[in-house]
Design a protein around this motif. Structure first.
Motif, PDB file in Angstrom:
ATOM      1  N   GLY A   1      -3.307  -5.574   2.093  1.00 29.59           N
ATOM      2  CA  GLY A   1      -4.505  -4.833   2.787  1.00 29.59           C
ATOM      3  C   GLY A   1      -4.165  -3.429   3.276  1.00 29.59           C
ATOM      4  O   GLY A   1      -4.935  -2.747   3.553  1.00 29.59           O
ATOM      5  N   ILE A   2      -2.967  -3.482   3.791  1.00 28.19           N
ATOM      6  CA  ILE A   2      -2.695  -2.330   4.524  1.00 28.19           C
ATOM      7  C   ILE A   2      -1.453  -1.270   4.192  1.00 28.19           C
ATOM      8  O   ILE A   2      -1.351  -0.252   4.493  1.00 28.19           O
ATOM      9  CB  ILE A   2      -2.332  -2.463   6.048  1.00 28.19           C
ATOM     10  CG1 ILE A   2      -1.063  -3.513   6.205  1.00 28.19           C
ATOM     11  CG2 ILE A   2      -3.371  -3.369   6.632  1.00 28.19           C
ATOM     12  CD1 ILE A   2      -0.553  -3.860   7.503  1.00 28.19           C
ATOM     13  N   ALA A   3      -0.696  -1.747   3.388  1.00 26.45           N
ATOM     14  CA  ALA A   3       0.572  -1.022   2.892  1.00 26.45           C
ATOM     15  C   ALA A   3       0.567  -0.198   1.685  1.00 26.45           C
ATOM     16  O   ALA A   3      -0.306  -0.110   0.895  1.00 26.45           O
ATOM     17  CB  ALA A   3       1.695  -2.298   2.505  1.00 26.45           C
ATOM     18  N   ASP A   4       1.194   1.039   2.011  1.00 23.63           N
ATOM     19  CA  ASP A   4       1.567   1.687   0.675  1.00 23.63           C
ATOM     20  C   ASP A   4       2.645   1.364  -0.436  1.00 23.63           C
ATOM     21  O   ASP A   4       2.453   1.336  -1.394  1.00 23.63           O
ATOM     22  CB  ASP A   4       1.827   3.231   1.088  1.00 23.63           C
ATOM     23  CG  ASP A   4       0.721   3.974   1.718  1.00 23.63           C
ATOM     24  OD1 ASP A   4      -0.377   3.635   1.633  1.00 23.63           O
ATOM     25  OD2 ASP A   4       0.833   4.434   3.168  1.00 23.63           O
ATOM     26  N   ARG A   5       3.731   0.948   0.431  1.00 20.96           N
ATOM     27  CA  ARG A   5       4.872   0.487  -0.353  1.00 20.96           C
ATOM     28  C   ARG A   5       5.544  -0.672   0.245  1.00 20.96           C
ATOM     29  O   ARG A   5       5.291  -1.097   1.582  1.00 20.96           O
ATOM     30  CB  ARG A   5       5.784   1.561  -0.284  1.00 20.96           C
ATOM     31  CG  ARG A   5       7.010   1.603  -1.322  1.00 20.96           C
ATOM     32  CD  ARG A   5       7.729   2.864  -1.375  1.00 20.96           C
ATOM     33  NE  ARG A   5       8.020   3.581  -0.341  1.00 20.96           N
ATOM     34  CZ  ARG A   5       9.115   3.392   0.560  1.00 20.96           C
ATOM     35  NH1 ARG A   5      10.086   2.613  -0.146  1.00 20.96           N
ATOM     36  NH2 ARG A   5       9.416   4.020   1.609  1.00 20.96           N
ATOM     37  N   VAL A   6       5.996  -1.546  -0.533  1.00 21.55           N
ATOM     38  CA  VAL A   6       6.840  -2.902  -0.025  1.00 21.55           C
ATOM     39  C   VAL A   6       8.228  -3.044  -0.285  1.00 21.55           C
ATOM     40  O   VAL A   6       8.639  -2.638  -1.376  1.00 21.55           O
ATOM     41  CB  VAL A   6       5.954  -4.180  -0.536  1.00 21.55           C
ATOM     42  CG1 VAL A   6       6.232  -5.501  -0.293  1.00 21.55           C
ATOM     43  CG2 VAL A   6       4.359  -3.724  -0.825  1.00 21.55           C
TER      44      VAL A   6
END
Length: 346
Positions: free
Chosen positions: A234-239
Motif C-alpha cells: 500500500g505504501i512502497a515504491d520499491r521493495v
C-alpha cells in the motif's frame, strides 16, 4: 498487487540520497560471532519509499541501525562497507558528526513508542530538544515549531498537549508524537522500524495514511521496515527482501508482487491472506527455521528451507543478478522453471 497500492512517487531520474555498499556487521557473543548483516548493498532515491521486508532475524533493523551507527559497540562491530550520504561516508565520520546527522538529516521512528519516549519528560520537552540542539532555535521558537509539528501529525489541541507526558497519550497518539520528533528537523531520509506493529488495525491504517500525506507534503525519502507485505503493497515504491542478513531480492513493488523470482519471496507472498476470494486453499507455512548466522555465508542461506535447492546452493552463495525489468534483481540460481537445476548449471 492489491487495489489501492501506493503511486510511484520516484523514478530512476531522481538523485540518490543514500547509497549503501557491502555493509557487514557482526556481533561478538560468548558462543562466538553472529554475522547479522552480510555485504548488504542498496540505494535510496529522493522522494522514494523503500520497503524492507523479511522474517524476524533477517537483518532488517540491524542493517538500518548499522548505517546510522546506533548499535552498541561492542558487542556489535561494523566490519566493512560504506554509506554515502550528503557527500560523506557515514562509516568514516567522527562520532560528533554522526550525532549531528542522526535526528537532524536522518530521522528514525522506532517500533514501540512507549519505550522510545522518555516517561519522565513531557512531549513538549522531547520535541523541543532536537530543535534547540540541531537547529539552534530559541525556547519560544522551538515551542512554536513543536505545536506546528503536533498539528502536522494530527494531534488536536496541540499547544495544550505539549505539557502532557507519554502515558497520557494513546498508543496511536504516541506513535504520532514519535513521527513528529522524527520530522522535527526536516530530515532528508526517514527510517521507520516497524512503526505500526504494536498498534491495532484501525490505528495502523491511520498511521499509514498519515505517512502517505506527510510524504506528499515534505518529499522526504523513507525506508519502511516491516514483516507485513500488505503494508508494503500500500505504501512502497520499491521493495527489498532480506533473509539471513542478506538481500535476496529487490524490485519495484508492482513487479515484485506480480512476478516474484526468489523462492523465499514467493513463499512469503503465499503466507499473506487474500480477501478477494481468489485463493481458496489454506495459507502456506514456510517450514524450518532461519539460519543461525554463526559464520560467513559461503552457501545459500535459504537452501535448507527451499523446495528448489540443489547441489550448487550448498557449494556457493548466489549473488544478486538481473532477473526482470526496472532493476528487478534476485540472489538465486533457480530460474523459476521446471528445468531450474539444469538452467542454473548452464
Amino acid at each position: 498487487m492489491p487495489d489501492g497500492a501506493a503511486p510511484q512517487n520516484s523514478d530512476a531520474s531522481d538523485p540518490t540520497v543514500l547509497d549503501v555498499r557491502d555493509l557487514k556487521t557482526v556481533f561478538r557473543t560468548r558462543r562466538g560471532e553472529v554475522h547479522a548483516v552480510n555485504n548488504v548493498s542498496f540505494h535510496l532515491r529522493a522522494g522514494e519509499l523503500l520497503g524492507v521486508v523479511g522474517e524476524s532475524g533477517s537483518g532488517k533493523s540491524v542493517t538500518m541501525m548499522s548505517l546510522i551507527r546506533l548499535l552498541p559497540m561492542p558487542p556489535a562491530e561494523i566490519r566493512s562497507g560504506s554509506v554515502d550520504f550528503d557527500d560523506m561516508d557515514l562509516m568514516q565520520v567522527s562520532e560528533d558528526q554522526m550525532r549531528a546527522i542522526r535526528g537532524a538529516r536522518i530521522g528514525m521512528i522506532f517500533q514501540d513508542p512507549m519505550t522510545s519516549l522518555n516517561p519522565v519528560f513531557n512531549v513538549g520537552y522531547q520535541l523541543m530538544e532536537p530543535l534547540r540542539k540541531h537547529m539552534g532555535l530559541g525556547k519560544e521558537a522551538a515551542r512554536k515549531r513543536s505545536v506546528e509539528l503536533l498539528e502536522l501529525v494530527g494531534i488536536p489541541d496541540a499547544a495544550r498537549r505539549l505539557k502532557d507526558y507519554p502515558h497520557q497519550f494513546s498508543g496511536g497518539m504516541r506513535q504520532r508524537v514519535m513521527i513528529a520528533i522524527a520530522l522535527a528537523c526536516d530530515p532528508k531520509v526517514l527510517i521507520a522500524d516497524e512503526p505500526t506493529t504494536a498498534l491495532d488495525v484501525t490505528i495502523q491504517a491511520q498511521i499509514l495514511e498519515l505517512v502517505k500525506e506527510l510524504r506528499q507534503k515534505l518529499g522526504m525519502a523513507i525506508v519502511w521496515i516491516t514483516h507485513d507485505l500488505g503494508v508494503i503493497a500500500g505504501i512502497a515504491d520499491r521493495v527489498m527482501v532480506m533473509y539471513g542478513g542478506q538481500v535476496v531480492e529487490e524490485a519495484p513493488v508492482r513487479e515484485l508482487f506480480a512476478n516474484p523470482k526468489h523462492p523465499y519471496t514467493r513463499m512469503l507472498l503465499e503466507t499473506v491472506p487474500s480477501l478477494s476470494g481468489e485463493r481458496n486453499d489454506r495459507l502456506q507455512v514456510i517450514q524450518g527455521q532461519p539460519p543461525m548466522l554463526a559464520c560467513d555465508p559461503d552457501s545459500c542461506a535459504f537452501r535448507d528451507r527451499c523446495p528448489h535447492a540443489f547441489d550448487r546452493c550448498a557449494a556457493e552463495n548466489p549473488l544478486l543478478r538481473d532477473v526482470g525489468p526496472d532493476g528487478h534483481r534476485a540472489a538465486c540460481f533457480w530460474d523459476g522453471g521446471t528445468q531450474g537445476e539444469e538452467a542454473a548449471h548452464a
